[in-house]
Write a protein that holds these residues in place. Sequence first.
Motif, PDB file in Angstrom:
ATOM      1  N   ARG A 168       0.837  -1.259   0.142  1.00 59.08           N
ATOM      2  CA  ARG A 168       0.087   0.063  -0.041  1.00 59.08           C
ATOM      3  C   ARG A 168       0.988   1.142   0.150  1.00 59.08           C
ATOM      4  NH1 ARG A 168      -3.727   1.118   5.332  1.00 59.08           N
ATOM      5  NH2 ARG A 168      -1.799   1.832   5.763  1.00 59.08           N
ATOM      6  N   ASP A 169       0.765   1.924  -0.988  1.00 59.61           N
ATOM      7  CA  ASP A 169       1.681   3.192  -1.198  1.00 59.61           C
ATOM      8  C   ASP A 169       3.408   2.553  -1.077  1.00 59.61           C
ATOM      9  OD1 ASP A 169      -0.607   4.690  -1.372  1.00 59.61           O
ATOM     10  OD2 ASP A 169      -0.767   5.071   0.597  1.00 59.61           O
ATOM     11  N   GLY A 170       3.721   1.584  -1.537  1.00 65.53           N
ATOM     12  CA  GLY A 170       4.752   1.132  -1.603  1.00 65.53           C
ATOM     13  C   GLY A 170       5.247   0.406  -0.417  1.00 65.53           C
ATOM     14  N   THR A 171       4.546   0.367   0.796  1.00 67.33           N
ATOM     15  CA  THR A 171       4.806  -0.342   1.946  1.00 67.33           C
ATOM     16  C   THR A 171       4.140  -1.868   2.079  1.00 67.33           C
ATOM     17  OG1 THR A 171       5.321   1.744   2.807  1.00 67.33           O
ATOM     18  CG2 THR A 171       4.862  -0.036   4.548  1.00 67.33           C
ATOM     19  N   PRO A 172       4.878  -2.710   2.391  1.00 72.59           N
ATOM     20  CA  PRO A 172       4.242  -3.999   2.438  1.00 72.59           C
ATOM     21  C   PRO A 172       3.350  -3.997   3.732  1.00 72.59           C
ATOM     22  CG  PRO A 172       6.608  -4.260   2.415  1.00 72.59           C
ATOM     23  CD  PRO A 172       6.489  -2.784   2.272  1.00 72.59           C
ATOM     24  N   VAL A 173       2.177  -4.374   3.574  1.00 75.57           N
ATOM     25  CA  VAL A 173       0.978  -4.419   4.525  1.00 75.57           C
ATOM     26  C   VAL A 173       0.597  -5.720   4.812  1.00 75.57           C
ATOM     27  CG1 VAL A 173       0.710  -1.984   4.550  1.00 75.57           C
ATOM     28  CG2 VAL A 173      -0.668  -3.504   3.053  1.00 75.57           C
ATOM     29  N   THR A 174       0.666  -6.609   3.875  1.00 75.66           N
ATOM     30  CA  THR A 174       0.103  -8.042   4.175  1.00 75.66           C
ATOM     31  C   THR A 174       0.894  -9.066   3.050  1.00 75.66           C
ATOM     32  OG1 THR A 174      -2.044  -9.238   3.860  1.00 75.66           O
ATOM     33  CG2 THR A 174      -1.518  -7.897   2.122  1.00 75.66           C
ATOM     34  N   CYS A 175       0.601 -10.308   3.492  1.00 68.46           N
ATOM     35  CA  CYS A 175       1.518 -11.163   2.616  1.00 68.46           C
ATOM     36  C   CYS A 175       0.768 -12.608   2.842  1.00 68.46           C
ATOM     37  CB  CYS A 175       2.934 -11.371   3.092  1.00 68.46           C
ATOM     38  SG  CYS A 175       3.149 -11.775   4.896  1.00 68.46           S
ATOM     39  N   ALA A 176       1.177 -13.351   1.659  1.00 64.22           N
ATOM     40  CA  ALA A 176       0.531 -14.785   1.606  1.00 64.22           C
ATOM     41  C   ALA A 176       1.476 -15.664   0.619  1.00 64.22           C
ATOM     42  CB  ALA A 176      -0.981 -14.821   1.218  1.00 64.22           C
ATOM     43  N   ALA A 177       1.348 -17.022   0.955  1.00 68.14           N
ATOM     44  CA  ALA A 177       2.311 -17.709  -0.085  1.00 68.14           C
ATOM     45  C   ALA A 177       1.666 -18.872  -0.272  1.00 68.14           C
ATOM     46  CB  ALA A 177       3.676 -18.056   0.301  1.00 68.14           C
ATOM     47  N   THR A 178       1.891 -19.647  -1.347  1.00 67.67           N
ATOM     48  CA  THR A 178       1.342 -21.043  -1.786  1.00 67.67           C
ATOM     49  C   THR A 178       2.436 -21.871  -2.305  1.00 67.67           C
ATOM     50  OG1 THR A 178       0.719 -20.335  -3.919  1.00 67.67           O
ATOM     51  CG2 THR A 178      -1.050 -20.376  -2.274  1.00 67.67           C
ATOM     52  N   VAL A 179       2.492 -23.108  -2.306  1.00 62.88           N
ATOM     53  CA  VAL A 179       3.531 -23.934  -2.453  1.00 62.88           C
ATOM     54  C   VAL A 179       3.056 -25.235  -2.802  1.00 62.88           C
ATOM     55  CG1 VAL A 179       4.086 -24.811  -0.082  1.00 62.88           C
ATOM     56  CG2 VAL A 179       5.871 -25.274  -2.116  1.00 62.88           C
ATOM     57  N   GLU A 180       3.375 -25.807  -3.954  1.00 58.13           N
ATOM     58  CA  GLU A 180       2.725 -27.327  -4.381  1.00 58.13           C
ATOM     59  C   GLU A 180       3.361 -28.233  -3.666  1.00 58.13           C
ATOM     60  OE1 GLU A 180       2.676 -29.905  -8.599  1.00 58.13           O
ATOM     61  OE2 GLU A 180       3.754 -27.869  -8.548  1.00 58.13           O
ATOM     62  N   ALA A 181       2.479 -29.155  -3.236  1.00 61.08           N
ATOM     63  CA  ALA A 181       2.929 -30.255  -2.409  1.00 61.08           C
ATOM     64  C   ALA A 181       1.821 -31.474  -2.536  1.00 61.08           C
ATOM     65  CB  ALA A 181       3.163 -29.924  -1.055  1.00 61.08           C
ATOM     66  N   GLU A 182       2.323 -32.710  -2.975  1.00 67.66           N
ATOM     67  CA  GLU A 182       1.562 -33.724  -2.749  1.00 67.66           C
ATOM     68  C   GLU A 182       0.146 -33.636  -3.743  1.00 67.66           C
ATOM     69  OE1 GLU A 182       1.075 -35.791   0.868  1.00 67.66           O
ATOM     70  OE2 GLU A 182       3.176 -35.375   1.197  1.00 67.66           O
ATOM     71  N   GLY A 183       0.244 -32.810  -4.770  1.00 70.58           N
ATOM     72  CA  GLY A 183      -0.983 -32.803  -5.825  1.00 70.58           C
ATOM     73  C   GLY A 183      -1.963 -31.627  -5.324  1.00 70.58           C
ATOM     74  N   ARG A 184      -1.515 -30.734  -4.211  1.00 74.97           N
ATOM     75  CA  ARG A 184      -2.233 -29.839  -3.746  1.00 74.97           C
ATOM     76  C   ARG A 184      -1.574 -28.514  -3.581  1.00 74.97           C
ATOM     77  NH1 ARG A 184      -3.373 -34.531  -1.217  1.00 74.97           N
ATOM     78  NH2 ARG A 184      -5.506 -35.175  -0.893  1.00 74.97           N
TER      79      ARG A 184
END
Length: 252
Positions: A168-184
């Motif tokens: 937001r306005d260049g500042t990190p305010v939220t984060c999330a990640a996903t990774v593939e593992a065992e077909g999910r």
Amino acid sequence: MRAPPAPEVVRDDTADSTDSTGSTGPTGPTGRTGRQAVRAVPALLPGVALTAVPNEAAGIMRSKSHAGFLWVFEDLLDDGARAALGTAAEQAGLRYAFPGTGMAGDLLPVPEPVHPELTFVRVDDDDLLRAYADLKARAYGFPLEDGRDGLAGSSLWKSGVFAYLGLRDGTPVTCAATVEAEGRLFVVLVATDPACERRGYGEAVTRKALYEGARAAGLTRATLHATAAGAPVYPRIGFRPNSPLRFYALGD
């Protein structure tokens, strides 16, 4: 009848992506050893075998510089094991830390998300990874150095994980990640700056990580382990609860 074998307790550096099995430590797939997960692999644990799990898990946790948590999926326990879990954990030197919920859904692909206040950036260098770690630490309430220890320098997080910051306005305010593992596709380390909550940021960045991960991997099913604070968000994306979780920490 033969008693089923005692459940295995193993170190696990990749977050368990199955719908309702195993348990992992607090940081998921770090690519490092500082916060290795402790994972129980039970099959409807009988009460008589349950004591082996907390004892062995506690031993693994005490051997690490960062103990992490033992995660227990209640739906994998029979009635006797569920009733005996608290006592077994206490005898092993573990204390109940907080609750959670396992969730899953055949919800992919999701539409590419748009939030009027956010710009999404993929984490692909050390500076962005440090920003992710610091945001996670602030949101989870632990020291910045602990957050950095779990992620800093990880090649996995800069390439194999679909990790995104919401700016937001260049500042990190939220984060999330996903990774593939065992077909999910497994959702990991969703966090929002405590000063920026209740604006839809966490849902938006989670949708972004799911969108990009699904587009790259071609998967249709996603899973996650939700804390109580995050649990209301994920059904709006399409996740459905499948097992209560108990998190245990070292008591000493």
